[in-house]
Write a protein that holds these residues in place. Structure first.
Motif, PDB file in Angstrom:
ATOM      1  N   THR A 275      -9.829 -34.540 -22.169  1.00 55.40           N
ATOM      2  CA  THR A 275     -11.270 -34.489 -22.441  1.00 55.40           C
ATOM      3  C   THR A 275     -12.001 -33.837 -21.275  1.00 55.40           C
ATOM      4  OG1 THR A 275     -11.088 -36.522 -23.726  1.00 55.40           O
ATOM      5  CG2 THR A 275     -13.299 -35.866 -23.032  1.00 55.40           C
ATOM      6  N   ARG A 276     -11.619 -34.211 -20.075  1.00 53.44           N
ATOM      7  CA  ARG A 276     -12.259 -33.635 -18.881  1.00 53.44           C
ATOM      8  C   ARG A 276     -12.019 -32.136 -18.815  1.00 53.44           C
ATOM      9  NH1 ARG A 276     -12.740 -37.693 -14.490  1.00 53.44           N
ATOM     10  NH2 ARG A 276     -12.071 -36.110 -13.022  1.00 53.44           N
ATOM     11  N   ARG A 277     -10.816 -31.721 -19.181  1.00 51.58           N
ATOM     12  CA  ARG A 277     -10.501 -30.294 -19.153  1.00 51.58           C
ATOM     13  C   ARG A 277     -11.325 -29.537 -20.211  1.00 51.58           C
ATOM     14  NH1 ARG A 277      -5.271 -30.602 -19.847  1.00 51.58           N
ATOM     15  NH2 ARG A 277      -4.868 -31.116 -17.688  1.00 51.58           N
ATOM     16  N   ARG A 278     -11.456 -30.166 -21.385  1.00 51.21           N
ATOM     17  CA  ARG A 278     -12.260 -29.534 -22.436  1.00 51.21           C
ATOM     18  C   ARG A 278     -13.724 -29.427 -22.008  1.00 51.21           C
ATOM     19  NH1 ARG A 278     -11.210 -32.731 -27.849  1.00 51.21           N
ATOM     20  NH2 ARG A 278     -12.834 -31.322 -28.607  1.00 51.21           N
ATOM     21  N   CYS A 279     -14.201 -30.467 -21.351  1.00 49.30           N
ATOM     22  CA  CYS A 279     -15.583 -30.437 -20.843  1.00 49.30           C
ATOM     23  C   CYS A 279     -15.747 -29.337 -19.795  1.00 49.30           C
ATOM     24  CB  CYS A 279     -15.969 -31.799 -20.234  1.00 49.30           C
ATOM     25  SG  CYS A 279     -16.187 -33.088 -21.463  1.00 49.30           S
ATOM     26  N   ALA A 280     -14.761 -29.214 -18.920  1.00 46.33           N
ATOM     27  CA  ALA A 280     -14.811 -28.173 -17.878  1.00 46.33           C
ATOM     28  C   ALA A 280     -14.863 -26.791 -18.506  1.00 46.33           C
ATOM     29  CB  ALA A 280     -13.595 -28.301 -16.964  1.00 46.33           C
ATOM     30  N   LEU A 281     -14.042 -26.585 -19.524  1.00 46.82           N
ATOM     31  CA  LEU A 281     -14.010 -25.290 -20.208  1.00 46.82           C
ATOM     32  C   LEU A 281     -15.347 -25.016 -20.896  1.00 46.82           C
ATOM     33  CD1 LEU A 281     -12.539 -22.775 -21.210  1.00 46.82           C
ATOM     34  CD2 LEU A 281     -11.641 -24.119 -23.110  1.00 46.82           C
ATOM     35  N   ALA A 282     -15.875 -26.024 -21.601  1.00 45.28           N
ATOM     36  CA  ALA A 282     -17.154 -25.843 -22.299  1.00 45.28           C
ATOM     37  C   ALA A 282     -18.266 -25.532 -21.309  1.00 45.28           C
ATOM     38  CB  ALA A 282     -17.489 -27.104 -23.106  1.00 45.28           C
ATOM     39  N   ALA A 283     -18.284 -26.266 -20.184  1.00 43.16           N
ATOM     40  CA  ALA A 283     -19.328 -26.028 -19.170  1.00 43.16           C
ATOM     41  C   ALA A 283     -19.227 -24.620 -18.601  1.00 43.16           C
ATOM     42  CB  ALA A 283     -19.189 -27.069 -18.051  1.00 43.16           C
ATOM     43  N   PRO A 340     -11.247 -14.952 -20.436  1.00 39.45           N
ATOM     44  CA  PRO A 340      -9.966 -15.547 -20.034  1.00 39.45           C
ATOM     45  C   PRO A 340      -9.997 -16.118 -18.613  1.00 39.45           C
ATOM     46  CG  PRO A 340      -9.655 -13.336 -20.932  1.00 39.45           C
ATOM     47  CD  PRO A 340     -11.122 -13.540 -20.766  1.00 39.45           C
ATOM     48  N   VAL A 341     -10.738 -15.433 -17.732  1.00 41.48           N
ATOM     49  CA  VAL A 341     -10.824 -15.904 -16.342  1.00 41.48           C
ATOM     50  C   VAL A 341     -11.517 -17.265 -16.301  1.00 41.48           C
ATOM     51  CG1 VAL A 341     -11.860 -15.427 -14.094  1.00 41.48           C
ATOM     52  CG2 VAL A 341     -10.788 -13.573 -15.376  1.00 41.48           C
ATOM     53  N   ALA A 342     -12.587 -17.403 -17.106  1.00 37.37           N
ATOM     54  CA  ALA A 342     -13.295 -18.684 -17.158  1.00 37.37           C
ATOM     55  C   ALA A 342     -12.379 -19.782 -17.683  1.00 37.37           C
ATOM     56  CB  ALA A 342     -14.529 -18.552 -18.050  1.00 37.37           C
ATOM     57  N   THR A 343     -11.581 -19.444 -18.675  1.00 31.37           N
ATOM     58  CA  THR A 343     -10.648 -20.425 -19.244  1.00 31.37           C
ATOM     59  C   THR A 343      -9.619 -20.858 -18.201  1.00 31.37           C
ATOM     60  OG1 THR A 343     -10.900 -19.322 -21.385  1.00 31.37           O
ATOM     61  CG2 THR A 343      -9.064 -20.842 -21.172  1.00 31.37           C
ATOM     62  N   ALA A 344      -9.082 -19.872 -17.477  1.00 30.62           N
ATOM     63  CA  ALA A 344      -8.095 -20.185 -16.435  1.00 30.62           C
ATOM     64  C   ALA A 344      -8.724 -21.029 -15.325  1.00 30.62           C
ATOM     65  CB  ALA A 344      -7.527 -18.894 -15.861  1.00 30.62           C
ATOM     66  N   LEU A 345      -9.949 -20.665 -14.962  1.00 30.67           N
ATOM     67  CA  LEU A 345     -10.630 -21.367 -13.873  1.00 30.67           C
ATOM     68  C   LEU A 345     -10.949 -22.811 -14.263  1.00 30.67           C
ATOM     69  CD1 LEU A 345     -11.542 -20.715 -11.027  1.00 30.67           C
ATOM     70  CD2 LEU A 345     -13.723 -19.934 -11.943  1.00 30.67           C
ATOM     71  N   SER A 346     -11.214 -23.020 -15.550  1.00 37.16           N
ATOM     72  CA  SER A 346     -11.534 -24.384 -15.997  1.00 37.16           C
ATOM     73  C   SER A 346     -10.310 -25.297 -15.918  1.00 37.16           C
ATOM     74  CB  SER A 346     -12.080 -24.351 -17.432  1.00 37.16           C
ATOM     75  OG  SER A 346     -11.056 -23.998 -18.336  1.00 37.16           O
ATOM     76  N   ALA A 347      -9.117 -24.683 -15.813  1.00 35.44           N
ATOM     77  CA  ALA A 347      -7.888 -25.482 -15.714  1.00 35.44           C
ATOM     78  C   ALA A 347      -7.489 -25.739 -14.267  1.00 35.44           C
ATOM     79  CB  ALA A 347      -6.750 -24.762 -16.443  1.00 35.44           C
ATOM     80  N   ALA A 348      -8.284 -25.219 -13.310  1.00 39.95           N
ATOM     81  CA  ALA A 348      -7.938 -25.383 -11.892  1.00 39.95           C
ATOM     82  C   ALA A 348      -8.043 -26.851 -11.496  1.00 39.95           C
ATOM     83  CB  ALA A 348      -8.867 -24.544 -11.026  1.00 39.95           C
ATOM     84  N   ARG A 349      -7.072 -27.280 -10.686  1.00 45.45           N
ATOM     85  CA  ARG A 349      -7.083 -28.681 -10.253  1.00 45.45           C
ATOM     86  C   ARG A 349      -7.792 -28.827  -8.904  1.00 45.45           C
ATOM     87  NH1 ARG A 349      -1.163 -30.924 -10.339  1.00 45.45           N
ATOM     88  NH2 ARG A 349      -0.900 -28.940  -9.280  1.00 45.45           N
ATOM     89  N   GLY A 350      -7.290 -28.149  -7.894  1.00 40.78           N
ATOM     90  CA  GLY A 350      -7.844 -28.353  -6.556  1.00 40.78           C
ATOM     91  C   GLY A 350      -8.254 -27.070  -5.849  1.00 40.78           C
ATOM     92  N   ARG A 351      -7.494 -25.986  -6.088  1.00 41.70           N
ATOM     93  CA  ARG A 351      -7.770 -24.742  -5.349  1.00 41.70           C
ATOM     94  C   ARG A 351      -7.715 -23.562  -6.311  1.00 41.70           C
ATOM     95  NH1 ARG A 351      -3.955 -23.122  -1.572  1.00 41.70           N
ATOM     96  NH2 ARG A 351      -2.390 -24.485  -2.492  1.00 41.70           N
ATOM     97  N   ALA A 352      -8.507 -22.564  -6.004  1.00 44.24           N
ATOM     98  CA  ALA A 352      -8.459 -21.340  -6.811  1.00 44.24           C
ATOM     99  C   ALA A 352      -8.905 -20.166  -5.962  1.00 44.24           C
ATOM    100  CB  ALA A 352      -9.346 -21.466  -8.035  1.00 44.24           C
ATOM    101  N   ARG A 353      -8.256 -19.050  -6.177  1.00 46.60           N
ATOM    102  CA  ARG A 353      -8.691 -17.792  -5.569  1.00 46.60           C
ATOM    103  C   ARG A 353      -9.182 -16.906  -6.719  1.00 46.60           C
ATOM    104  NH1 ARG A 353     -10.365 -14.527  -1.229  1.00 46.60           N
ATOM    105  NH2 ARG A 353      -9.464 -12.449  -1.412  1.00 46.60           N
ATOM    106  N   VAL A 354     -10.416 -16.528  -6.649  1.00 45.66           N
ATOM    107  CA  VAL A 354     -10.998 -15.648  -7.671  1.00 45.66           C
ATOM    108  C   VAL A 354     -11.394 -14.348  -6.982  1.00 45.66           C
ATOM    109  CG1 VAL A 354     -12.820 -15.363  -9.396  1.00 45.66           C
ATOM    110  CG2 VAL A 354     -11.882 -17.628  -8.932  1.00 45.66           C
TER     111      VAL A 354
END
Lengths: 410, 218
Positions: A275-283, A340-354
Motif C-alpha cells: 500500500t505504501r509503495r502504491r501511495c508513493a507511486l501515485a504521489a 518510467p523514471v517516476a515509477t522506478a523512483l517510487s520503488a526506492a527504499r533508501g538511496r537513489a541516484r537520478v
C-alpha cells in the motif's frame, strides 16, 4: 507492488493523439500562422471579386438600357453631319456590352485583352459619334455618345479604378476641348455643356464611389465573418483540449482514486508495504502531472525535480545531477521519459541516484536505486518511436539495485 | 600510490565551517591528509606552509560575485596542483576550470570520499574525475572538445549515472581498474587539447611515465 509499468501509469498523451499536449495555444497559433493570413486575404479578394461581378452585371443592364432606351431614338430622329458615321459608332458601342456579356453573365472578370480592345473601341466610337454631330449641337440631343460611353468605360474598367478615372478624365477633356476649339460658343451653350458634363461626371463619380464602398464593406464583412469563424474554432478547440485534459487527468487518477477509496474505507492498510509503495507511486505521478503544467525554462528538469522531491519527502536519500545544455523536449516525449523514471523512483527504499544528461545526440534520464522489487515488477523495458524521435526504456536489476534508463534519440 | 610523507593541503574557502569540515574529512582519511594551512583568501596558498602544500583545495567563490578563475590560472601556471571545490554545478564552470589546469572539479554536493580521492590523486600528479565532472565531459558540445571513443563515452555516462565504479564495471563487463584507466585517458585527451598550462604539461608527463600515452602522441 502493482505492476504499473511505463504503459500503465496513465501517461497523458499516451494515446498518441497528435497535439493533445499542446493545448489551445496550438490552435490559436495555427490561426495566426501565415497560412491563416493568406486565407483571410484570399477570402477578402474573393468577396471583392464577387462584388465587382455583381456591379458589372448591374452596369451591363444599365448600359444596354441607356444605349437602346435613350440613344437609339436620337440616332434616327436627329440631324447628323454623317449619319453612317454616327450609326457605325452606335453599332460599335453596342458590340461592347454584347461581347462583355459573355463574361459578365458568368460572373467572371473580363480578360485584359477584352478590356483593352473594348476601351479602344469605345474611345474610337466616341470620337466618331462626336465627329458626326454638328458642332453647334454638341452636348445636346444628337450628341448621345457623351453620356453613354462613360457607362461603357465603367463596365470595362470597373476593377481598374485609376485607369478608369484617367480614361474618363481624358474623354471629358477631349470632349470639352473639341467643343471649345470648334468655335467660340456663347455663354448659354457653355452653360448647357457644363451642366450636361457635370451631370454625367457626378453620376459616374457616384457609381465609382458606391462600388468602392460596397467593395470595402464586403471585404470588412467577410473579414469579420472569418474572424468570427476563427474565434469559434479557437473556443471549440480550447473546449476539446480542456475535455481531453480532464479525461487524461481522470486517467491519471484512475490508479489513485481506488487507492484513496481503499484507504478511506479501511480496505487497505497504510502500514502495508505494498500500500505504501502504491501511495508513493501515485504521489510521484500526481506531482509529475502538476509539474507538467508549470511554465518553466527547463520543463524536463522541473518535472524530474518534482519526482525527486516526492522521493526525498519519503525519506529517500536522492542524489540528483543534471548535465549538458538544455534542449527542447516535446511534452509527449517528456511523459515517456519521466513516467518510467517516476515509477522506478517510487520503488526506492533508501538511496537513489537520478541523472539527466543532454548530449548532442540524445537525452538520457537514469535512476539507480536500491529496491526490493523483483524483476517481474516495476517499469518494463520498451521502445517507442514517436513523431519526435525514438524513446527507449531499459531496465536491469543488479542484486538489490535497479537501474533504469529512459533515452530519447533526437 | 603510497606516500612516504603525508599529503599536505592548503584549503582556500571563505566559509570557516567549510574549512573546518574539509579539514576534518582530510585528517580522518586513510591515510590522513595534513592540512598545512587554510584561509579565506588565496594568499594563504602563496605564503608560509601553504606555499609548499602538495594540493590546493580552492573554493571558486571567495565572497565576491566573480569566480576566482584568475587566481586559479595563477596557481596552475605556477605548477600548483589544484582541486576546485565549488557550490556551482554548471558544466561550463567545471569545463572552464579544467581548461585552466585544475586537476579536479568537485561540487560541494559530492561528499568526503570524492574529495579525499581527488586530493590524493592530485598530490600524485594525476587528474581525478568525479561523477558530476563526468557528466560535464559527456555533455560537452564545445568545438574544442577532444574525440572520445565509444567506450570512453560509455564509461563517462555510466559513471555519471551510477556514481559507482563497481557498478560501471558490472554494467560494461570491465574491472573498476579499467574504468579508472578510461577516465584517466579521457582526462589526458582533454589535457592535450585546448589551452596549455603547467599542470597540464605535468599531467601529460606523468601519463607518459605511467605508459598511458607516448610522447609521439602529443
Amino acid at each position: 507492488m502493482t505492476s504499473d509499468g511505463p504503459g500503465g501509469d496513465g501517461r497523458p498523451g499516451g494515446d498518441g493523439r497528435p497535439g493533445a499536449e499542446d493545448g489551445p495555444g496550438r490552435a490559436a497559433r495555427a490561426e495566426d500562422a501565415p497560412g491563416g493570413v493568406g486565407r483571410a486575404e484570399t477570402s477578402g479578394d474573393a468577396a471583392a471579386g464577387q462584388m465587382d461581378a455583381t456591379m458589372r452585371t448591374v452596369l451591363l443592364c444599365v448600359t444596354v438600357v441607356l444605349q437602346l432606351g435613350l440613344s437609339l431614338g436620337p440616332l434616327f430622329t436627329e440631324e447628323y453631319r454623317s449619319r453612317p458615321l454616327a450609326t457605325g459608332a452606335f453599332a460599335a458601342l453596342a458590340c461592347v456590352p454584347a461581347v462583355c456579356s459573355w463574361w459578365v453573365l458568368r460572373q467572371r472578370p473580363l480578360p485584359a485583352a477584352v478590356t483593352a480592345g473594348g476601351t479602344a473601341v469605345v474611345l474610337a466610337a466616341a470620337f466618331c459619334a462626336t465627329a458626326a454631330v454638328d458642332p453647334g449641337r454638341r452636348f445636346q440631343a444628337p450628341d448621345w455618345s457623351f453620356g453613354l460611353v462613360q457607362w461603357h468605360l465603367l463596365l470595362l474598367l470597373l476593377d481598374r479604378i485609376r485607369l478608369l478615372v484617367a480614361v474618363l478624365a481624358a474623354h471629358l477633356t477631349a470632349s470639352m476641348g473639341t467643343f471649345l476649339v470648334a468655335g467660340p460658343p456663347d455663354r448659354a451653350a457653355i452653360g448647357a455643356a457644363c451642366t450636361v458634363a457635370f451631370g454625367a461626371v457626378s453620376v459616374q463619380a457616384a457609381v465609382i464611389v458606391i462600388s468602392r464602398l460596397l467593395r470595402r464593406r464586403s471585404r470588412e464583412a467577410l473579414a469579420v465573418a472569418d474572424e468570427h469563424d476563427r474565434l469559434e474554432l479557437r473556443v471549440l478547440t480550447a473546449r476539446q483540449w480542456e475535455q481531453h485534459q480532464r479525461t487524461l487527468f481522470a486517467g491519471q487518477l484512475g490508479t489513485t482514486l481506488p487507492l484513496l477509496a481503499g484507504l478511506a474505507d479501511g480496505a487497505l492498510d497504510p502500514r502495508d508495504e505494498d500500500t505504501r509503495r502504491r501511495c508513493a507511486l501515485a504521489a510521484t505521478q500526481l506531482r509529475r502531472l502538476f509539474a507538467e503544467n508549470d511554465e518553466t525554462p527547463d520543463p524536463l528538469v522541473h518535472e524530474m525535480t518534482a519526482c525527486v522531491d516526492v522521493a526525498e519527502r519519503r525519506g529517500v536519500n536522492v542524489s540528483f545531477a543534471v548535465s549538458g545544455a538544455p534542449v527542447t523536449v516535446p511534452a509527449q516525449v517528456r511523459r515517456r521519459l519521466t513516467g518510467p523514471v517516476a515509477t522506478a523512483l517510487s520503488a526506492a527504499r533508501g538511496r537513489a541516484r537520478v541523472s539527466v544528461l543532454r548530449t548532442g545526440e540524445a537525452v538520457r534520464i537514469a535512476v539507480v536505486t536500491d529496491t526490493d522489487t523483483d524483476t517481474d515488477s516495476g517499469p518494463r523495458p520498451e521502445a517507442v518511436t514517436t513523431a519526435d524521435g525514438r524513446v527507449e526504456v531499459v531496465s536491469d536489476h543488479y542484486g538489490d539495485f535497479l537501474r533504469l534508463e529512459a533515452l530519447w534519440r533526437r | 600510490m603510497a606516500q612516504m610523507t603525508p599529503v599536505s593541503t592548503v584549503i582556500v574557502d571563505d566559509h570557516p565551517a567549510v574549512r573546518a569540515g574539509v579539514a576534518q574529512w582530510l585528517s580522518a582519511g586513510t591515510p590522513p591528509i595534513r592540512v598545512a594551512a587554510s584561509g579565506n583568501d588565496v594568499s594563504v596558498a602563496w605564503s608560509g606552509e601553504g606555499a609548499t602544500a602538495d594540493v590546493v583545495i580552492l573554493d571558486l567563490h571567495l565572497g565576491g560575485p566573480v569566480p576566482a578563475t584568475g587566481e586559479l590560472r595563477r596557481l596552475t601556471e605556477a605548477g600548483r596542483r589544484v582541486v576546485v571545490y565549488s557550490m556551482r554545478a554548471d558544466d561550463a564552470t567545471a569545463l572552464q576550470c579544467l581548461e585552466l589546469g585544475a586537476l579536479s572539479y568537485l561540487t560541494k554536493a559530492e561528499g568526503a570520499d570524492h574529495l579525499l580521492e581527488a586530493t590524493v590523486t592530485a598530490a600524485d600528479g594525476r587528474a581525478y574525475t568525479p561523477p558530476s565532472l563526468a557528466g560535464a565531459l559527456a555533455g560537452d558540445r564545445s568545438a574544442s572538445r577532444p574525440v572520445l571513443s565509444a567506450r570512453e563515452t560509455e564509461v563517462l555516462i555510466e559513471w555519471f549515472q551510477s556514481e559507482s565504479k563497481v557498478f560501471v564495471g558490472r554494467r560494461l563487463g570491465i574491472s573498476p581498474h579499467t574504468v579508472n584507466s578510461h577516465l584517466e585517458h579521457i582526462r589526458i585527451k582533454y589535457a592535450m587539447s585546448g589551452r596549455q598550462a603547467a599542470t597540464k604539461a605535468a599531467l601529460l608527463a606523468r601519463a607518459i611515465q605511467d605508459g598511458l600515452v607516448r610522447l609521439d602522441d602529443l
